[in-house]
Design a protein around this motif. Structure first.
Motif, PDB file in Angstrom:
ATOM      1  N   THR A 152       0.701  -1.114  -0.061  1.00  9.79           N
ATOM      2  CA  THR A 152      -0.076  -0.017   0.137  1.00  9.79           C
ATOM      3  C   THR A 152       0.983   1.173  -0.168  1.00  9.79           C
ATOM      4  O   THR A 152       1.759   1.296   0.890  1.00  9.79           O
ATOM      5  CB  THR A 152      -0.860   0.019   1.177  1.00  9.79           C
ATOM      6  OG1 THR A 152       0.017  -0.096   2.430  1.00  9.79           O
ATOM      7  CG2 THR A 152      -1.789  -1.092   1.189  1.00  9.79           C
ATOM      8  N   ARG A 153       0.550   2.066  -0.789  1.00  5.28           N
ATOM      9  CA  ARG A 153       1.312   3.482  -0.844  1.00  5.28           C
ATOM     10  C   ARG A 153       0.786   4.381   0.159  1.00  5.28           C
ATOM     11  O   ARG A 153      -0.400   4.455   0.140  1.00  5.28           O
ATOM     12  CB  ARG A 153       1.073   3.966  -2.233  1.00  5.28           C
ATOM     13  CG  ARG A 153       1.779   3.286  -3.250  1.00  5.28           C
ATOM     14  CD  ARG A 153       1.542   3.720  -4.676  1.00  5.28           C
ATOM     15  NE  ARG A 153       2.467   4.709  -5.056  1.00  5.28           N
ATOM     16  CZ  ARG A 153       2.556   5.713  -5.989  1.00  5.28           C
ATOM     17  NH1 ARG A 153       1.614   5.373  -6.932  1.00  5.28           N
ATOM     18  NH2 ARG A 153       3.258   6.429  -6.158  1.00  5.28           N
ATOM     19  N   ARG A 210      -0.822   7.588   1.443  1.00  5.16           N
ATOM     20  CA  ARG A 210      -1.543   8.806   1.070  1.00  5.16           C
ATOM     21  C   ARG A 210      -0.755  10.048   1.060  1.00  5.16           C
ATOM     22  O   ARG A 210       0.005  10.410   1.986  1.00  5.16           O
ATOM     23  CB  ARG A 210      -2.876   8.657   1.480  1.00  5.16           C
ATOM     24  CG  ARG A 210      -3.619   7.683   1.253  1.00  5.16           C
ATOM     25  CD  ARG A 210      -5.063   8.073   1.793  1.00  5.16           C
ATOM     26  NE  ARG A 210      -6.130   7.412   1.021  1.00  5.16           N
ATOM     27  CZ  ARG A 210      -7.272   7.653   1.135  1.00  5.16           C
ATOM     28  NH1 ARG A 210      -7.629   8.636   2.063  1.00  5.16           N
ATOM     29  NH2 ARG A 210      -8.073   7.141   0.590  1.00  5.16           N
TER      30      ARG A 210
END
Length: 135
Positions: free
Chosen positions: A4-5, A7
């Motif tokens: 997951t990158r 935000r």
């Protein structure tokens, strides 16, 4: 495995530094206002005193220059007319006071002659002005 990158964060204005700056500007303005207090005296070289304090409730400024010239709120007055002039200026005052600016080179007898005339006018709150002594 799924990664997951993070935000991207939105830009925001921090309030604490802004409040500090506002209070700093407020203090600067208050200090500037206090330092711009208007004195109704004429320029004389005042004696120095380590215990000199600022009197803020007085209403009249009496200046005595080194040559003995007397001024009340910047207007020249003869010694004999001083009580009448002071009574005329303080007729509506409850408990008037006097800021007395006397030149340091003034004759001691001349100073007391003026003090006697001020007391003859019925003024009891007399503040002799002096500069604060240096360190």
């Amino acid at each position: 495995m799924k990664i997951t990158r993070p935000r991207p964060r939105k830009a925001r204005i921090e309030m604490l530094p802004l409040i500090d700056i506002v209070f700093l500007v407020l203090v600067v303005f208050i200090y500037a206002m206090l330092s711009m207090a208007v004195h109704r005296g004429l320029p004389v070289v005042l004696p120095q005193s380590a215990a000199a304090a600022i009197e803020t409730q007085t209403t009249l400024a009496v200046n005595i220059q080194a040559d003995g010239a007397i001024f009340v709120n910047g207007e020249p007055v003869a010694l004999a007319q001083l009580p009448a002039r002071l009574r005329a200026l303080t007729a509506d005052e409850g408990e008037p006071g006097v800021l007395l600016f006397a030149d340091r080179d003034l004759n001691y007898q001349q100073l007391f002659a003026v003090l006697d005339q001020i007391r003859a006018a019925g003024l009891e709150r007399i503040s002799l002005q002096a500069e604060a002594a240096g360190p």
